[in-house]
Write a protein that holds these residues in place. Structure first.
Motif, PDB file in Angstrom:
ATOM      1  N   GLN A 182      -1.879   5.906 -11.459  1.00 30.29           N
ATOM      2  CA  GLN A 182      -2.019   6.351 -12.850  1.00 30.29           C
ATOM      3  C   GLN A 182      -2.921   5.400 -13.629  1.00 30.29           C
ATOM      4  O   GLN A 182      -3.749   5.831 -14.425  1.00 30.29           O
ATOM      5  N   TRP A 183      -2.769   4.088 -13.400  1.00 30.07           N
ATOM      6  CA  TRP A 183      -3.628   3.113 -14.079  1.00 30.07           C
ATOM      7  C   TRP A 183      -5.086   3.327 -13.689  1.00 30.07           C
ATOM      8  O   TRP A 183      -5.980   3.312 -14.534  1.00 30.07           O
ATOM      9  N   GLU A 184      -5.345   3.516 -12.386  1.00 31.59           N
ATOM     10  CA  GLU A 184      -6.721   3.715 -11.922  1.00 31.59           C
ATOM     11  C   GLU A 184      -7.317   4.988 -12.505  1.00 31.59           C
ATOM     12  O   GLU A 184      -8.485   5.001 -12.894  1.00 31.59           O
ATOM     13  N   THR A 185      -6.542   6.040 -12.571  1.00 32.62           N
ATOM     14  CA  THR A 185      -7.021   7.294 -13.146  1.00 32.62           C
ATOM     15  C   THR A 185      -7.277   7.129 -14.635  1.00 32.62           C
ATOM     16  O   THR A 185      -8.297   7.609 -15.148  1.00 32.62           O
ATOM     17  N   LEU A 186      -6.384   6.447 -15.333  1.00 33.13           N
ATOM     18  CA  LEU A 186      -6.581   6.213 -16.766  1.00 33.13           C
ATOM     19  C   LEU A 186      -7.861   5.414 -16.995  1.00 33.13           C
ATOM     20  O   LEU A 186      -8.649   5.738 -17.891  1.00 33.13           O
ATOM     21  N   LYS A 187      -8.114   4.410 -16.176  1.00 32.29           N
ATOM     22  CA  LYS A 187      -9.352   3.630 -16.291  1.00 32.29           C
ATOM     23  C   LYS A 187     -10.568   4.508 -16.005  1.00 32.29           C
ATOM     24  O   LYS A 187     -11.587   4.391 -16.682  1.00 32.29           O
ATOM     25  N   ALA A 188     -10.455   5.389 -15.020  1.00 31.70           N
ATOM     26  CA  ALA A 188     -11.577   6.264 -14.663  1.00 31.70           C
ATOM     27  C   ALA A 188     -11.915   7.238 -15.784  1.00 31.70           C
ATOM     28  O   ALA A 188     -13.074   7.648 -15.914  1.00 31.70           O
TER      29      ALA A 188
ATOM     30  N   GLY B 257      -4.082   6.775 -25.029  1.00 29.42           N
ATOM     31  CA  GLY B 257      -4.438   6.298 -23.695  1.00 29.42           C
ATOM     32  C   GLY B 257      -5.290   5.045 -23.753  1.00 29.42           C
ATOM     33  O   GLY B 257      -5.100   4.113 -22.977  1.00 29.42           O
ATOM     34  N   ARG B 258      -6.220   5.000 -24.696  1.00 28.95           N
ATOM     35  CA  ARG B 258      -7.057   3.802 -24.870  1.00 28.95           C
ATOM     36  C   ARG B 258      -6.210   2.598 -25.295  1.00 28.95           C
ATOM     37  O   ARG B 258      -6.401   1.490 -24.796  1.00 28.95           O
ATOM     38  N   LYS B 259      -5.276   2.833 -26.210  1.00 31.12           N
ATOM     39  CA  LYS B 259      -4.408   1.736 -26.659  1.00 31.12           C
ATOM     40  C   LYS B 259      -3.574   1.198 -25.506  1.00 31.12           C
ATOM     41  O   LYS B 259      -3.431  -0.014 -25.346  1.00 31.12           O
ATOM     42  N   VAL B 260      -3.016   2.104 -24.708  1.00 31.44           N
ATOM     43  CA  VAL B 260      -2.193   1.695 -23.571  1.00 31.44           C
ATOM     44  C   VAL B 260      -3.042   0.931 -22.562  1.00 31.44           C
ATOM     45  O   VAL B 260      -2.623  -0.099 -22.032  1.00 31.44           O
ATOM     46  N   LEU B 261      -4.253   1.407 -22.317  1.00 28.87           N
ATOM     47  CA  LEU B 261      -5.141   0.757 -21.363  1.00 28.87           C
ATOM     48  C   LEU B 261      -5.500  -0.653 -21.829  1.00 28.87           C
ATOM     49  O   LEU B 261      -5.482  -1.601 -21.042  1.00 28.87           O
ATOM     50  N   ILE B 262      -5.781  -0.808 -23.102  1.00 30.54           N
ATOM     51  CA  ILE B 262      -6.126  -2.122 -23.645  1.00 30.54           C
ATOM     52  C   ILE B 262      -4.919  -3.049 -23.632  1.00 30.54           C
ATOM     53  O   ILE B 262      -5.020  -4.211 -23.265  1.00 30.54           O
ATOM     54  N   ARG B 263      -3.784  -2.509 -24.019  1.00 36.10           N
ATOM     55  CA  ARG B 263      -2.561  -3.318 -24.089  1.00 36.10           C
ATOM     56  C   ARG B 263      -2.072  -3.697 -22.709  1.00 36.10           C
ATOM     57  O   ARG B 263      -1.531  -4.776 -22.493  1.00 36.10           O
TER      58      ARG B 263
END
Length: 73
Positions: free
Chosen positions: A13-19, A57-63
């Motif tokens: 899920q993290w890799e997909t969110l980054k993609a 999603g951006r906030k979660v990715l940054i955090r």
């Protein structure tokens, strides 16, 4: 409602969110099941068959995740 929601995402899920940060025309094909999971968490949206990262999603990715911080330590 608390804006600081903790998300314990799987590595896929993290890799997909980054993609999802990459423009759709430039990224590789994403796993639809994982994109749907992220959409259910409101971290991604799907419009006209194209997945996009949401503001949350951006906030979660940054955090990041506390689990990721544990790995880094």
């Amino acid at each position: 409602m608390n804006a600081e929601i903790e998300h314990e995402l799987t590595p896929d899920q993290w890799e997909t969110l980054k993609a999802l940060r990459i423009p759709a025309r430039e990224r590789r094909r994403l796993n639809g099941m994982i994109v749907n999971q992220l959409a259910a968490l409101e971290l991604a949206s799907i419009s006209d068959g194209i997945a996009e990262i949401t503001k949350m999603g951006r906030k979660v990715l940054i955090r990041g995740s506390s689990r990721l911080l544990d790995v880094a330590a």
